[in-house]
Design a protein around this motif. Sequence first.
Motif, mmCIF file in Angstrom:
data_model
loop_
_atom_site.group_PDB
_atom_site.id
_atom_site.type_symbol
_atom_site.label_atom_id
_atom_site.label_comp_id
_atom_site.label_asym_id
_atom_site.label_seq_id
_atom_site.Cartn_x
_atom_site.Cartn_y
_atom_site.Cartn_z
ATOM 1 N N ILE A 31 -12.044 3.102 5.594
ATOM 2 C CA ILE A 31 -12.185 3.955 4.312
ATOM 3 C C ILE A 31 -10.972 4.360 4.123
ATOM 4 C CG2 ILE A 31 -12.352 6.524 4.318
ATOM 5 C CD1 ILE A 31 -14.261 7.414 7.018
ATOM 6 N N GLU A 32 -9.623 4.473 4.567
ATOM 7 C CA GLU A 32 -8.380 3.891 4.046
ATOM 8 C C GLU A 32 -8.659 3.015 3.417
ATOM 9 O OE1 GLU A 32 -3.681 3.641 5.483
ATOM 10 O OE2 GLU A 32 -5.170 4.989 6.946
ATOM 11 N N PHE A 33 -8.678 1.407 4.216
ATOM 12 C CA PHE A 33 -8.952 0.874 3.510
ATOM 13 C C PHE A 33 -9.007 1.079 1.875
ATOM 14 C CE2 PHE A 33 -9.132 -4.528 3.457
ATOM 15 C CZ PHE A 33 -8.125 -5.003 3.238
ATOM 16 N N PHE A 34 -11.314 1.206 2.065
ATOM 17 C CA PHE A 34 -11.726 1.001 0.867
ATOM 18 C C PHE A 34 -10.377 2.267 -0.219
ATOM 19 C CE2 PHE A 34 -14.462 3.400 -2.207
ATOM 20 C CZ PHE A 34 -15.525 2.229 -2.437
ATOM 21 N N TYR A 35 -9.919 2.773 -0.144
ATOM 22 C CA TYR A 35 -9.348 4.001 -0.930
ATOM 23 C C TYR A 35 -8.161 3.177 -1.405
ATOM 24 C CZ TYR A 35 -11.963 7.775 0.137
ATOM 25 O OH TYR A 35 -13.818 8.812 0.128
ATOM 26 N N ARG A 36 -7.266 2.729 -0.877
ATOM 27 C CA ARG A 36 -5.627 2.189 -1.042
ATOM 28 C C ARG A 36 -5.950 0.947 -2.174
ATOM 29 N NH1 ARG A 36 -0.869 2.995 2.072
ATOM 30 N NH2 ARG A 36 -0.938 4.660 3.445
ATOM 31 N N ALA A 37 -7.270 0.194 -1.723
ATOM 32 C CA ALA A 37 -7.575 -1.022 -2.679
ATOM 33 C C ALA A 37 -7.802 -0.468 -3.585
ATOM 34 C CB ALA A 37 -8.963 -1.351 -1.853
ATOM 35 N N HIS A 38 -8.111 0.277 -4.467
ATOM 36 C CA HIS A 38 -9.056 1.335 -5.421
ATOM 37 C C HIS A 38 -7.882 2.324 -5.565
ATOM 38 C CE1 HIS A 38 -12.846 0.049 -3.615
ATOM 39 N NE2 HIS A 38 -13.315 0.240 -4.950
ATOM 40 N N GLY A 39 -6.780 2.109 -5.149
ATOM 41 C CA GLY A 39 -5.352 2.078 -5.820
ATOM 42 C C GLY A 39 -4.943 4.139 -5.776
ATOM 43 N N ALA A 40 -5.429 4.640 -4.484
ATOM 44 C CA ALA A 40 -5.038 5.515 -3.954
ATOM 45 C C ALA A 40 -3.944 5.308 -2.836
ATOM 46 C CB ALA A 40 -6.137 6.605 -2.921
ATOM 47 N N TYR A 41 -2.965 5.544 -3.299
ATOM 48 C CA TYR A 41 -1.450 6.108 -1.902
ATOM 49 C C TYR A 41 -0.952 6.820 -1.606
ATOM 50 C CZ TYR A 41 -2.357 0.425 -3.417
ATOM 51 O OH TYR A 41 -2.959 -0.901 -3.796
ATOM 52 N N PRO A 42 -1.705 7.880 -1.695
ATOM 53 C CA PRO A 42 -0.931 9.574 -0.990
ATOM 54 C C PRO A 42 0.182 9.452 -0.354
ATOM 55 C CG PRO A 42 -2.587 8.795 0.169
ATOM 56 C CD PRO A 42 -3.084 7.308 -0.260
ATOM 57 N N HIS A 43 1.143 10.179 -0.571
ATOM 58 C CA HIS A 43 2.105 9.772 0.727
ATOM 59 C C HIS A 43 1.849 11.018 2.092
ATOM 60 C CE1 HIS A 43 4.862 8.296 -1.899
ATOM 61 N NE2 HIS A 43 4.233 8.240 -2.856
ATOM 62 N N PHE A 44 1.524 10.192 2.911
ATOM 63 C CA PHE A 44 0.885 10.834 3.781
ATOM 64 C C PHE A 44 1.323 10.541 5.337
ATOM 65 C CE2 PHE A 44 -2.646 8.559 3.211
ATOM 66 C CZ PHE A 44 -3.003 8.390 4.617
ATOM 67 N N THR A 45 1.368 11.643 5.774
ATOM 68 C CA THR A 45 1.499 11.319 7.521
ATOM 69 C C THR A 45 0.160 11.341 8.168
ATOM 70 O OG1 THR A 45 2.876 11.037 9.097
ATOM 71 C CG2 THR A 45 2.571 13.054 8.019
ATOM 72 N N GLN A 46 0.439 10.393 9.611
ATOM 73 C CA GLN A 46 -1.120 10.840 10.221
ATOM 74 C C GLN A 46 -0.767 11.756 11.788
ATOM 75 O OE1 GLN A 46 -3.893 9.486 8.727
ATOM 76 N NE2 GLN A 46 -4.894 10.733 9.537
ATOM 77 N N LEU A 47 -1.281 13.455 11.773
ATOM 78 C CA LEU A 47 -0.748 14.317 12.442
ATOM 79 C C LEU A 47 -2.137 14.291 13.425
ATOM 80 C CD1 LEU A 47 0.674 17.064 10.847
ATOM 81 C CD2 LEU A 47 1.788 15.442 11.215
ATOM 82 N N GLU A 48 -1.543 14.698 14.597
ATOM 83 C CA GLU A 48 -2.654 14.999 15.815
ATOM 84 C C GLU A 48 -2.301 16.523 15.986
ATOM 85 O OE1 GLU A 48 -4.923 12.733 17.008
ATOM 86 O OE2 GLU A 48 -3.968 10.936 15.784
ATOM 87 N N LEU A 49 -3.574 16.713 15.884
ATOM 88 C CA LEU A 49 -3.567 18.037 15.898
ATOM 89 C C LEU A 49 -4.232 18.894 17.653
ATOM 90 C CD1 LEU A 49 -4.696 20.021 12.612
ATOM 91 C CD2 LEU A 49 -2.514 19.288 13.761
#
Length: 589
Positions: A31-49
Motif C-alpha cells: 500500500i505504501e509503495f503504491f501511494y508513494r509511486a503516485h506522488g505521496a511522500y508524507p513526513h511520518f514515522t511509524q509508531l507501535e501502540l
Amino acid sequence: MGGRFSDLRGGKAAVGTEPDAENDGAHNDAIEFFYRAHGAYPHFTQLELSFSASKLLDRDLLSKSDPMVVVYLKKNDGKLEELGRTEVILNNLNPVWIQNVSVAYQFEMMFAYFLFLCSPPRFCVYDVDTQFHNVPVKTLNLRDQEFLGEGSCDLSEIVTIQNRSLTMTLKGKKGHGGLRNFGTLTVHAEETIASRSAVEIKFRCAHLDNKDLFSKSDPFLIISRTVETGDSIPICKTEVVDNNLHPTWKPLCLSMQQFRSRDAPLVIECFDFNSNGKHILIGRLRKSVADLEKLFKEERGANMFIPSSRAGHEKVLKSQLFVDQFCEKEQFTFVDYISSGFELNCMVAVDFTASNGDPRNPESLHYIDPNGRLNSYQQAITEVGPVIQFYDADKSFPAWGFGGRTANGTVSHCFNLNGDSSESEVVGVEGIMAAYANAQRDVALSEPTLFGPVVNRAAKIATRSLSSNKYYVLVIITDGILTDLQETKDALVKACNLPLSILIVGVGNADFKQMKILDADNGQRLKSSTGHIATRDIVQFVPMRDVQSGQISVVQGLLEELPGQFLSYMRSMDIKPLTFNAAAQASPA
C-alpha cells in the motif's frame, strides 16, 4: 459475555509464535509503495501502540469481561477507518495486551492520501462473546460484541510525554454514560525500528512447581521488554501446554522491532493457565537475546526466581528455562523483492454465469446502459485495474471469462475474453474493458459457476515460471455464487505451493459466504477432498460494496494480504531478493 463461561481454547492461543509472513500488520509495504509511486511522500514515522486497561466494565454474569481494543482514525469525510485490533484477553478487567497496533504519525499534512492519518485516533474496547473466541480477531463482527468504552487523544499528546504513555478515562459511545465508571485505558507509543533482523527461539522448562491440586500446571510463557521507565511491555507469548511440569513450546520468532537490542533485558515469566483469568506465576527471569543465545550454545538452563516474602528479595527456584533452538535470520520485506527485480504478473477472470441476471434487464450485473453508466463489472474493472496493473511490469496480462456460452455454442469455464482463440493477453485497463465489451456481444450467460478451471489455468502458467523471478496474481471478478466449492478448494490447495495469489472481487449483493470460506480468514486452512491441508493462505476476498460504501479503499482491500502471501511463498522456498543473492555470490568465501 452473555452469561457464559469463557472459552479455553481461545485463551490458550499463542501470540507471536511464528514469523508474521502472512500478516504484516497495519504497516503494509504494498500500500505504501503504491501511494508513494503516485506522488505521496508524507513526513511520518511509524509508531507501535501498546495497550493496558484498568477497572473495565464487567459485562459477564458467570465470569469477567473478555476485552479487546480496536483502533480507528477518522477520515476527511467523517467516516471511521479501522487501523487494527489487539488480541482478546480472557476474564480480565485489568488487561495488558500483547498485540500492538501500528500507526503512521505525521509531522505535517501534505497529501490527500494521508490526511486521515492526522486526525485523533479513537480507541474502543469491546467484550468479545465466548462463541467467537476461536475466530481470528480481524474477522470479528463488532456488532456481535458488547461495547465497554472508548477514548480519544492526539498522537502528539502521547509522543511528547517523556515516557510516551497516556492514560485516559473511558467514556460511553459518543461521550454518553453519565456518572458511570467505564475504567481507564493506557496507550504507550514507541517508534518502529527499521530492521530485518529476527531470531527464532524454542523454549523448554524443567522441574516447574505444580500449582494445581488435582492435576499438573498448564504452563505458558510471556516475554516482555523493559522500557525506559523500567516498566515492562509484553511482546510475545507461547501457547499453553496442558498438564505438564516439563513443557516444550513451539518456536517463537522475535523481530528486532520487538526486542530492540540483543543486549536489552527481557523479562520471561512462566504462568499456570487458569480459565478464570487469574493465572498463577510459576517463576520469572531476566535475560537478553544475547544471554539466551549463550544458554543455547552452552546447553545449560537458567534458574527461575519468584518474589520472596522479604521485600525486594527473590527466591531462587529449582525450575529452569532451557533454549533448545536459537537461529538468527534476516526477514526481507515485500519492497526488498520488488525493488530488486521480482515481477508481479496479473491475470483476470470475469464471471459470465446466469446467476448475474439477464443482461437485457437493467437489474442485471452485466447490463450495458445506453447512457454510459457503468455496470457492476465495469465499475470493478475500472477501480481494480489501476491497482493491479501498477505492479505488472509490462501492463499486459491474460484476461479470461468463465461460465458463458461462446460463439461455437459450447459452455466454457475458461475462454479468452478478447475472443481470440490463441492469444489471451490484453494491455492495461483499457484492454480489459475492450475485451469485456467484445465478450458481451459474443457470449451468452450460462451455468454452472466453476472456479476450478481458471485457477488451474493460472496455476499452469505459474508452474512454468517456477525458476524465474515472477509471482502471479489471479483476479477473479464474480457475483459469488459458486457450484464447484470442493473442486475449487482442491485447485487452491494444489496451487498454494506455487508463486500465485488469488484476489476474488465480489460484485452485487450476494452474501458471499462461499467466498469467505475460500478466503479462510476464519483460521481454518483449506482442505482438499483427499485430506491435504493448504500449506499457506493464497486467497483474499474483497466485496466491492464495501469499497463503494467507503468502508475500505480499493487499494487497501486488494493489497491488504498480498505482501504476506508473497512473503510466505518466498520464505517457504528460501528465496532471497535478487540483489541479496548477487551480493552473496560476489562476497569472498
